[in-house]
Design a protein around this motif. Sequence first.
Motif, short mmCIF file in Angstrom:
data_model
loop_
_atom_site.label_atom_id
_atom_site.label_comp_id
_atom_site.label_asym_id
_atom_site.label_seq_id
_atom_site.Cartn_x
_atom_site.Cartn_y
_atom_site.Cartn_z
N ALA A 1 29.89 27.89 43.14
CA ALA A 1 30.82 27.38 44.15
C ALA A 1 30.65 28.01 45.51
N LEU A 2 29.73 28.97 45.63
CA LEU A 2 29.46 29.60 46.93
C LEU A 2 28.13 29.15 47.53
N HIS A 3 27.44 28.23 46.87
CA HIS A 3 26.14 27.80 47.39
C HIS A 3 26.26 27.07 48.73
N LEU A 4 27.21 26.15 48.83
CA LEU A 4 27.27 25.26 49.99
C LEU A 4 27.34 26.00 51.32
N PRO A 5 28.24 26.96 51.52
CA PRO A 5 28.28 27.60 52.84
C PRO A 5 27.00 28.36 53.18
N ALA B 1 20.42 26.03 56.71
CA ALA B 1 19.94 24.77 57.29
C ALA B 1 20.20 24.74 58.79
N ASP B 2 21.37 25.21 59.22
CA ASP B 2 21.68 25.24 60.65
C ASP B 2 20.70 26.12 61.42
N ALA C 1 23.33 18.42 54.33
CA ALA C 1 23.12 19.45 55.35
C ALA C 1 21.64 19.72 55.55
N CYS C 2 20.89 19.79 54.46
CA CYS C 2 19.45 20.05 54.58
C CYS C 2 18.71 18.85 55.15
N GLU C 3 19.12 17.65 54.74
CA GLU C 3 18.48 16.46 55.29
C GLU C 3 18.73 16.34 56.79
N VAL D 1 15.08 20.31 56.86
CA VAL D 1 14.45 21.42 56.13
C VAL D 1 14.23 21.03 54.68
N THR D 2 13.27 21.68 54.05
CA THR D 2 12.99 21.43 52.63
C THR D 2 14.08 22.05 51.78
#
Length: 357
Positions: A99-103, A109-110, A134-136, A140-141
């Motif tokens: 649950a902490l991956h997204l931030p 990515a930013d 976010a990556c798209e 970024v890959t």
Amino acid sequence: MDLDALYDRFDERDWETPAEGTLRVAMVGLGGWTRNRAIPAVAAGDYCETTVLVSGHAEKAASVAADLPGDPETLDYDAFHAGAASEAYDAVYVATPNALHLPHVRAAADLGKHVLCEKPLEASAERAAALVDACEAAGVTLMTAYRLTADPAVRFARELVREGYVGEPGLVRGHMTQPVLDFGDADQWRLDPELAGRGTSVTDLGIYPLSTARFVLDADPVRVSAALHSDHPAFADVPDERASFRLAFPDGLVADCAASQNLQRSGTFRIVGTEGEIRFDPAFYDDPRRTLALQRGSTSAEVAFDAVDGMRAEFDYFGNHVLTGREPEADGAFGAADVATIEAVYDAAERDAPVEL
């Protein structure tokens, strides 16, 4: 079918393309898996190097860095999100609780950094989709950290299926189990829904037969049914101390999967078709007995593979693809589809009815 000819032309690193340079990696999340598996795998590999360590506690990062060559930079999460030391790395490996991956991925990515994110991509399908977006948007890959994507035995099994060795696949059976309480007490994050997601066994282990079936068969399930059970007090907050689920694929193909965080370590994977069968036993864990058992009619064979460090292969695969500008097979969309399927497993168990995908 000439099995010898097929094996002779198979390259155990069929994914590899000549590459120049080295991918500098920031390790985000310094739990035991990162310290004991990921960092050594990078050091032993061909395409990556660890240059930055990121932890929720700066002291922990500094302690880990003291034991590593190359004097990697150390950051806490706030500094990482603020872009500190961003010139010192090209990509991140995210290995925090689900649950902490997204931030962390959004922050990377930013900053224009490529991402290798542990499975599952996030704790829910909605958050996994946001992570992929976010990556798209940043261009970024993004690769989902599936060790088996680069496993030579798994890749050879996929080649066998593509070449028609089993005929038309009709049945898949796979399971993965381990005694998670041997890794810590009931307070560990894998048993905390706020960190792990809705469950533990399906999310952490059932994803292996699920993702391997999708990868080897090059197919996606269309319906899910499931049964979950928790009895041990340590599993009071999660529904799936033990889990079984069925994935219905197009054309009548069925995959029966099982997982448990409170059984002896074990893993198997089997594909049965109209003309043949492929079996991994053991499966999913790194093991020196890397054999693929095959049967077609009255003919049987075992194909042996050299033992591989799954994490080293994973990082080499990721680094090689980023350095050569190619998209990994287990990309963000692939990982997000698994999270959506896992979510459907929990929905199906709660409703006691199949869920369409």
